[in-house]
Design an enzyme around this catalytic site. Structure first.
Site, short mmCIF file in Angstrom:
data_model
loop_
_atom_site.label_atom_id
_atom_site.label_comp_id
_atom_site.label_asym_id
_atom_site.label_seq_id
_atom_site.Cartn_x
_atom_site.Cartn_y
_atom_site.Cartn_z
N LEU A 3 0.83 -1.21 0.00
CA LEU A 3 0.00 0.00 0.00
C LEU A 3 0.86 1.25 0.00
O LEU A 3 0.59 2.19 -0.75
CB LEU A 3 -0.91 -0.01 1.22
N GLY A 12 4.10 1.68 -0.91
CA GLY A 12 4.92 1.83 -2.12
C GLY A 12 4.10 2.13 -3.36
O GLY A 12 4.41 3.05 -4.12
N SER A 46 -9.31 -12.11 11.48
CA SER A 46 -9.40 -10.65 11.62
C SER A 46 -10.04 -10.18 12.91
O SER A 46 -10.98 -10.76 13.43
CB SER A 46 -10.22 -10.11 10.45
N ARG A 97 -5.31 -4.68 21.05
CA ARG A 97 -4.72 -6.00 20.84
C ARG A 97 -3.77 -6.44 21.94
O ARG A 97 -3.79 -7.60 22.35
CB ARG A 97 -3.96 -5.99 19.52
#
Ligand code: FAD
Ligand code: SF4
Ligand code: FES
Lengths: 667, 248
Positions: free
Chosen positions: A44, A46, A285, A338
């Site tokens: 994303l 680059g 996810s 997280r």
């Protein structure tokens, strides 16, 4: 003066970027064509940077090691991307995204960078939609949102469980358009193996054509490293097999500082390890925590019955389940950040409540929301007043399938179990690295002309990244930050002619790369590269993973030094240099991981506090929460390499003018 | 379990290549197909032989790198999965497994099981985009898109560019791959203004790369790990016909 000048513009936080942006000198179109930019990496960060810089008129070269730019690791991102759009009218704002990110990062990120990230977040979504990225939508045709951890609003945009894929294909399409127009030259199956510095500025790279094995020299007025994270130092992680630290590490060895290397994100919801053969771990996810509830049994006898295969998760009655996140953190429940969720799982498993054979798994259970939240909703929509249990399950399943279908399929593929019927089993796994190359506000490293974008830099997530913020940062860096900030440097370079690559510095660097490759083949040892990588990974996971302590880290450092020595004596790299040789590629990467592993442990040892993903057992509250030491450690630790195994620490103080720092609480 | 592998070995593009036989021993049914290859390669390395080269990266079915033709089927015996998602529990002890690279003139073999799929990238560069520069896009919600169109567009956009469709087709046609991209954009208002040029440019590039023509056998969609529907080919044909009319 310290070597570290973050170059954060003066002024009120919400005006820094706007004002600064308008003062950066412009480069006129005729000059842009003569300015060459090398972009290493096509994820994303680059792809978005390369496409945008080429649109602006710069001459761009892009490198990636996969066979196509579209296969960069960003493709695997599942859950979503954050943006402060407030489409749900739930009180979101730029300030709130800014605040959540700083707090989520446990007050170890720069205010200026994070505010800019929040400011540009909305434009990312606009840009992606304009490119034809098919985000999830509501029946009214408007964009749909969901929640991620560490927030109390719905600001996450998504495309089923394939958000990274769709965003990357969007950026890749922009990149392709520029390739077609001749503004970008693409070098797939090329691996950057060093940077070339000339008179203190970065002026190019040495790359290896992975098909022919030939080394190549490429000049650039500026070089952008968009090469992703280094989670694979742990061997097992959710990263793609090829993800590596080599590009950043080579820059580090040539003088670029490496910041906060020990900040690693361990993601709470991954498929548990099933055996020694395992080559990677698979993420489930975070979006699943919107509807999945995490629990273990309250009673040890239930745990034993489950491990022995005599009971299933679904057999345990409600009152005998410990929804430990909801219990410990009532305000955020299953949606705590997280690091907090991972540690809580570890705590329960260490206490003996893990629900699989290895004792390292907890349940992620959809049954109640499937039936009673979604099943009921659908029944109501259909006008069924008294739906049966079977109907509720059936209706709920449809909704869950639409939201998470591909993740459920993936889980079933890997484990052979059907998560629509029995609760998923999950365990934390290495996922993301907050640390990376030190960069200033312009995203430039301390080497002039060398930039780092996306996961490869350290700048925005502090000690812990919030879910759905990596995609946001990668695209912010590439689409909306670097296209402006690179002007500050390149506007001074318009007089610099392209440097011919037969210049001494290029030749010398290439020779050094060649020497190292020759050395690999000369060893002719007895052990495969993977053998060393696995050993390193195990040490990192056990001593520098979810929990760390002084003794363990000191042991790890000594042990990693031994691995390094053995590696250079006994590794076996088959085949030849001048051919397609995946084992040689791995050897190059693992050699760098070994050096990095040592630095990570040293950084973790230096930081005598717990913050975010860095949890030192010696520094915790009575309730087992991370205990920061703001007085002594409110700084970015940027390491300068003197030689392999020897580093000097530089500190960049973090200044909080807009947010009052406090102990992070999700209770 | 113990298995026998017959694997295509080819040193480089110009080499003729041949099958070699290997034993894969003590394989756990929980391993993925690629992990089984890791075990075989690890042994080859320690024995001083050349490991088998193959492409792979994400190992979770999304990057499109892995590409093995297993017992006559791209990505092996199961539907809707890539090679990396195939698990050994789909095989039996004692099985003989034949593994080849994708075979198509447009995908030359680089080494062993790795092929060159850059032709796919060139097709995308010919027209697989919406011409919009960064910056100044209108607010995303100013452009409502009916949910069904968005969902259908997304289903087509799920293509991972693996090339199994080409490998499955006796004519090596790339129509499913190209049709998927054309369909993604054709269903969205953002893609409309350039629809004509897009389909013409992509189809021309596809032909120039040496992919074969489509004879509607449907093997592509049947073997596609993302189960891209044959309807994308029908849509592309419609778009192509109307584009040709326009062009003339
Ligand atoms: C399974 C998974 C799911 C995730 N889900 C989410 C999510 O839902 N939301 C979110 O925000 N984040 C998510 N993340 C994190 C996020 O995907 C990454 O942080 C992000 O995509 C990184 O993008 P990048 O552009 O920095 O690097 P990458 O996408 O990793 O790209 C790196 C590029 O650099 C190239 N490269 C590397 N080294 C070299 C070299 N030496 N020479 C040449 N090229 C090189 C590679 O070829 C590649 O093109 C997830 C991560 C994982 C692992
Ligand atoms: S259409 Fe299917 S088989 Fe063909 S490249 Fe796309 S995902 Fe692979
Ligand atoms: S390795 Fe990525 S799809 Fe198989």
């Amino acid at each position: 003066m310290s070597k570290l000048d973050s170059k954060i513009p003066e002024g009120p936080i919400d005006q820094k970027w706007t004002k600064y942006k308008s003062t950066i000198p412009l480069v006129n179109p005729a000059n842009k064509r003569h300015l060459e930019v090398i972009v290493v990496g096509s994820g994303l960060a680059g792809s978005s940077a390369a496409a945008t810089l080429a649109e602006m008129g710069y001459s761009v070269k892009v490198f990636c090691f996969q066979d196509s730019a579209r296969r960069a690791h960003s493709i695997a991102a599942q859950g979503g991307i954050n943006a402060a759009k407030n489409y749900q009218n739930d009180g979101d704002s730029v300030y709130r995204l800014f605040y959540d990110t700083i707090k989520g990062g446990d007050y170890r990120a720069r205010e200026g960078n994070v505010h800019r990230l929040a400011e540009v977040s909305g434009s990312i979504i606009d840009q992606c939609v304009a490119q034809g990225v098919p985000f999830a939508r509501e029946y009214g045709g408007l964009l749909s949102n969901r929640s991620f951890g560490g927030t109390q609003v719905q600001r996450t945009f998504y495309a089923a469980g394939q958000t990274g894929q769709q965003l990357l294909l969007g950026a890749y399409s922009g990149l392709n358009r520029q390739i077609g127009l001749g503004n970008v030259k693409m070098y797939a199956r090329h691996e950057m193996l060093d940077i070339v510095n000339i008179d203190g500025k970065c002026r190019g790279i040495i790359a290896r054509d992975l098909v022919t094995g030939k080394l190549e020299r490429h000049f650039g007025h500026a070089v952008l490293l968009c090469t992703g994270g280094y989670g694979n130092v742990f061997y097992l992680s959710t990263n793609a097999m090829g993800s590596n630290v080599t590009a950043a590490w080579k820059a580090h060895k040539r003088g670029a500082m490496f910041a906060n290397p020990c900040y690693t994100q361990i993601h709470p919801t991954c498929i548990p390890v099933s055996g020694d053969h395992q080559s990677k771990l698979t993420l489930m996810s975070e979006s699943l925590r919107n509807d999945g509830r995490i629990w273990v049994p309250k009673k040890k006898e239930d745990v034993e019955a489950i491990r022995a295969g005599k009971k299933k998760g679904s057999d345990i009655p409600e009152e005998d389940r410990d929804y430990y996140l909801e219990r410990r953190y009532p305000a955020f429940g299953n949606l705590v950040p997280r690091d907090v969720a991972s540690r809580a799982s570890k705590e329960r498993c260490d206490a003996g409540y893990g629900v699989n054979k290895t004792g390292e798994a907890v349940y992620l259970d959809f049954a109640s929301n499937m039936k009673y939240k979604y099943g009921k909703q659908v029944a109501t929509l259909k006008g069924i007043a008294n739906p049966t249990e079977a109907q509720l399950t059936e209706f709920g399943k449809e909704v869950v399938k639409e939201k998470y279908g591909n993740l459920f399929d993936m889980y079933k593929q890997i484990t052979g179990e059907d998560p629509y019927e029995i609760p998923m089993m999950i365990y934390p796994a290495v996922h993301y690295t907050m640390g990376g190359l030190w960069v200033d506000y312009n995203l430039m490293t301390n080497i002039e002309g060398l930039y780092a974008l996306g996961e490869a830099n350290f700048s925005d997530h502090g000690a812990n990244r919030l879910g759905a913020s990596a995609l946001m940062q990668g695209l912010a860096d590439g689409y909306f930050v670097i296209p402006y900030t690179i002007g500050a440097y390149l506007s001074k370079e318009i007089g610099t002619k392209a440097i011919p690559t037969d210049k001494e510095e290029f030749a010398k660097t290439e020779q050094e790369v060649q020497d190292r490759i020759n050395k690999f083949f000369a060893i002719k040892g007895t052990k495969s590269v993977d053998y060393f990588h696995k050993r390193l990974g195990k040490i990192m996971w056990e001593k520098c993973g979810m929990a760390r302590n002084k003794e363990g880290l000191e042991w790890a450092i000594a042990e990693i030094q031994k691995i390094r020595e053995e590696f250079w004596k006994d590794v076996r790299v088959p085949g030849e240099a001048n051919e397609f040789n995946p084992e040689l590629e791995k050897a190059n990467r693992v050699a760098d991981f070994i050096e990095l592993g040592e630095l990570m442990c040293k950084d973790a040892l230096n930081r005598n506090e717990s913050c975010g993903g860095h949890f030192r057992e010696e520094f915790q509250t009575e309730e087992g929460e991370a205990m920061r030491d703001d007085e002594n450690y409110k700084y970015v630790a940027a390491w300068e390499m003197k030689e392999v195994g020897n580093w000097e620490l530089h500190k960049e103080d973090l200044i909080y003018e807009n947010i009052k720092i406090a102990q992070r609480s999700y209770k | 379990m113990n298995l026998t592998l017959k694997v295509w070995r080819q040193k480089n593009t110009n080499d003729k290549g041949k099958f070699e036989t290997y034993k894969a021993e003590n394989i756990s049914p929980d391993m993925s197909f690629l992990e089984m290859f890791d075990v075989v390669n690890e042994r080859l390395i320690v024995e001083g032989k050349e490991p088998i080269a193959f492409d792979h990266d994400c190992r979770e079915g999304i990057c499109g790198s892995c590409s093995m033709y297993i017992n006559g089927r791209p990505h092996g015996p199961n539907n809707g999965v890539t090679t990396c998602q195939l698990h050994m529990r789909s095989f039996k002890d004692g099985d003989i497994i034949v593994v080849e690279p994708w075979r198509s003139a447009a995908f030359p073999v680089i080494k062993d099981l790795a092929v060159d799929r850059s032709s796919f990238d060139r097709i995308q560069a010919a027209g697989g985009f919406v011409s919009v520069n960064t910056g100044n896009a209108q607010d995303a919600n100013n452009l409502p898109i009916p949910k069904n169109d968005a969902d259908e567009s997304f289903a087509a956009a799920a293509c991972i560019g693996c090339g199994a469709c080409v490998a499955a087709c006796k004519n090596s046609s790339a129509m499913l791959f190209v049709g998927a991209k054309v369909t993604q954009f054709a269903l969205l208002p953002q893609g409309k203004p350039e629809a004509t040029q897009r389909v013409l440019a992509m189809v021309n590039q596809m032909d120039a790369e040496g992919f074969g023509s489509c004879t509607n056998t449907g093997a592509c969609s049947a073997e596609c790990p993302k189960e891209i529907s044959l309807s994308v080919i029908a849509r592309m044909n419609r778009e192509y016909l109307s584009a040709q009319l326009f062009a003339e």
